[in-house]
Design a protein around this motif. Structure first.
Motif, short mmCIF file in Angstrom:
data_model
loop_
_atom_site.label_atom_id
_atom_site.label_comp_id
_atom_site.label_asym_id
_atom_site.label_seq_id
_atom_site.Cartn_x
_atom_site.Cartn_y
_atom_site.Cartn_z
N ASP A 84 43.84 0.13 -47.95
CA ASP A 84 43.73 -1.27 -47.55
C ASP A 84 45.03 -1.61 -46.85
OD1 ASP A 84 43.63 -3.99 -47.27
OD2 ASP A 84 43.07 -4.40 -49.34
N GLY A 85 45.01 -1.52 -45.52
CA GLY A 85 46.22 -1.75 -44.75
C GLY A 85 46.27 -3.13 -44.13
N GLY A 86 45.44 -4.07 -44.63
CA GLY A 86 45.43 -5.41 -44.06
C GLY A 86 44.57 -5.48 -42.81
N ALA A 87 44.95 -4.73 -41.78
CA ALA A 87 44.18 -4.73 -40.53
C ALA A 87 43.02 -3.75 -40.59
CB ALA A 87 45.09 -4.36 -39.36
N MET A 88 42.99 -2.92 -41.61
CA MET A 88 41.90 -1.97 -41.76
C MET A 88 41.81 -1.51 -43.20
SD MET A 88 43.21 1.60 -40.03
CE MET A 88 41.69 2.40 -40.41
N GLY A 89 40.69 -0.94 -43.53
CA GLY A 89 40.49 -0.35 -44.84
C GLY A 89 39.53 0.82 -44.68
N ASP A 90 39.48 1.70 -45.66
CA ASP A 90 38.48 2.75 -45.60
C ASP A 90 38.11 3.24 -46.98
OD1 ASP A 90 40.36 4.76 -46.31
OD2 ASP A 90 40.69 5.33 -44.24
N PHE A 91 36.96 3.91 -47.05
CA PHE A 91 36.49 4.49 -48.29
C PHE A 91 35.80 5.80 -47.98
CE2 PHE A 91 33.50 1.25 -46.84
CZ PHE A 91 32.28 1.92 -46.81
N GLU A 92 35.74 6.68 -48.98
CA GLU A 92 35.14 7.99 -48.79
C GLU A 92 33.82 8.05 -49.52
OE1 GLU A 92 36.21 12.72 -49.02
OE2 GLU A 92 37.78 11.23 -49.18
N ASP A 144 31.57 11.12 -50.40
CA ASP A 144 31.27 12.55 -50.47
C ASP A 144 31.59 13.28 -49.17
OD1 ASP A 144 30.44 12.39 -53.11
OD2 ASP A 144 28.37 11.99 -52.56
N GLY A 145 32.83 13.15 -48.72
CA GLY A 145 33.29 13.90 -47.55
C GLY A 145 33.21 13.16 -46.24
N VAL A 146 32.54 12.03 -46.20
CA VAL A 146 32.50 11.21 -44.99
C VAL A 146 33.37 9.99 -45.26
CG1 VAL A 146 31.07 9.82 -43.46
CG2 VAL A 146 30.18 11.97 -44.36
N ARG A 147 34.28 9.73 -44.37
CA ARG A 147 35.15 8.57 -44.53
C ARG A 147 34.62 7.44 -43.65
NH1 ARG A 147 38.83 9.19 -47.45
NH2 ARG A 147 40.53 7.77 -47.76
N VAL A 148 34.55 6.25 -44.22
CA VAL A 148 34.10 5.07 -43.48
C VAL A 148 35.28 4.12 -43.37
CG1 VAL A 148 32.49 3.13 -43.40
CG2 VAL A 148 31.73 5.34 -44.29
N ALA A 149 35.65 3.79 -42.13
CA ALA A 149 36.76 2.88 -41.89
C ALA A 149 36.22 1.51 -41.51
CB ALA A 149 37.65 3.41 -40.77
N LEU A 150 36.90 0.47 -41.96
CA LEU A 150 36.61 -0.92 -41.60
C LEU A 150 37.78 -1.38 -40.73
CD1 LEU A 150 35.62 -2.04 -45.19
CD2 LEU A 150 34.06 -1.38 -43.34
N TYR A 151 37.47 -1.82 -39.52
CA TYR A 151 38.52 -2.13 -38.56
C TYR A 151 38.12 -3.38 -37.79
CZ TYR A 151 42.16 -0.91 -35.09
OH TYR A 151 43.27 -0.89 -34.28
N SER A 152 39.06 -4.19 -37.42
CA SER A 152 38.77 -5.41 -36.67
C SER A 152 37.89 -5.10 -35.46
CB SER A 152 40.07 -6.06 -36.21
OG SER A 152 39.84 -6.98 -35.17
N LEU A 153 36.81 -5.84 -35.32
CA LEU A 153 35.85 -5.61 -34.23
C LEU A 153 36.52 -5.75 -32.86
CD1 LEU A 153 32.90 -5.10 -33.44
CD2 LEU A 153 32.51 -7.55 -33.68
N ASP A 154 37.30 -6.80 -32.67
CA ASP A 154 37.97 -6.99 -31.38
C ASP A 154 38.98 -5.89 -31.12
OD1 ASP A 154 36.54 -9.33 -30.74
OD2 ASP A 154 37.95 -10.58 -31.85
N ALA A 155 39.73 -5.51 -32.15
CA ALA A 155 40.72 -4.44 -31.98
C ALA A 155 40.02 -3.11 -31.67
CB ALA A 155 41.59 -4.31 -33.23
N LEU A 156 38.87 -2.87 -32.31
CA LEU A 156 38.13 -1.63 -32.05
C LEU A 156 37.65 -1.59 -30.61
CD1 LEU A 156 36.97 1.02 -33.14
CD2 LEU A 156 34.98 -0.29 -33.94
N ALA A 157 37.10 -2.70 -30.12
CA ALA A 157 36.64 -2.75 -28.72
C ALA A 157 37.79 -2.49 -27.76
CB ALA A 157 35.98 -4.09 -28.43
N SER A 158 38.94 -3.06 -28.06
CA SER A 158 40.12 -2.84 -27.22
C SER A 158 40.61 -1.41 -27.31
CB SER A 158 41.22 -3.81 -27.64
OG SER A 158 42.36 -3.64 -26.83
N ASP A 159 40.48 -0.80 -28.50
CA ASP A 159 40.90 0.59 -28.68
C ASP A 159 40.01 1.53 -27.86
OD1 ASP A 159 42.71 2.40 -29.92
OD2 ASP A 159 41.15 2.96 -31.37
#
Length: 130
Positions: A34-42, A44-59
């Motif tokens: 939980d990094g504030g601007a993003m978070g993630d969880f695993e 069973d071997g697949v990692r799912v990241a949660l990231y700001s929608l606008d920041a993701l589009a810009s990325d």
């Protein structure tokens, strides 16, 4: 040669990272970062990241970010549980946490299983199945 596909990361663009972290924690998907601007969880071997929608589009493209669309993109995420009862319990959790259930748990039409679909707080489609 090593397997280039040994790690899988799925990133979900979300409007409010902390609300999404709380939603997924509530479902029992333990957020490990939980990094504030993003978070993630695993899962069973697949990692799912949660990231700001606008920041993701810009990325994706800082000079011409993709348009943020709504509706069905043709992609679903699936999570398998070990019993019909577990699916029913997850259905109740999703409803309690504000997810949008597409249909109640039912016998699958095309395979021998039991499942339901829901949309998370940002409209990402998930199938929960046994």
């Amino acid at each position: 040669m090593t397997n280039p596909n040994k790690n899988m990361l799925v990133t979900l663009g979300v409007r409010d990272v902390q609300k999404s972290i709380d939603f997924y924690n509530g479902l029992g998907f333990k957020v490990t970062f939980d990094g504030g601007a993003m978070g993630d969880f695993e899962m069973d071997g697949v990692r799912v990241a949660l990231y700001s929608l606008d920041a993701l589009a810009s990325d994706v493209n800082v000079h011409n970010p993709p348009k943020i669309a709504t509706g069905f993109s043709g992609i679903t995420l699936a999570y398998n549980l070990d019993s019909k009862e577990a699916v029913d319990k997850m259905h109740e959790k999703v409803k309690a946490l504000g997810g949008n259930v597409e249909h109640a748990p039912e016998k699958a039409k095309d395979w021998n299983g039991y499942h339901f679909y829901f949309r998370d707080l940002d409209g990402h489609y998930w199938e929960i199945a046994y």
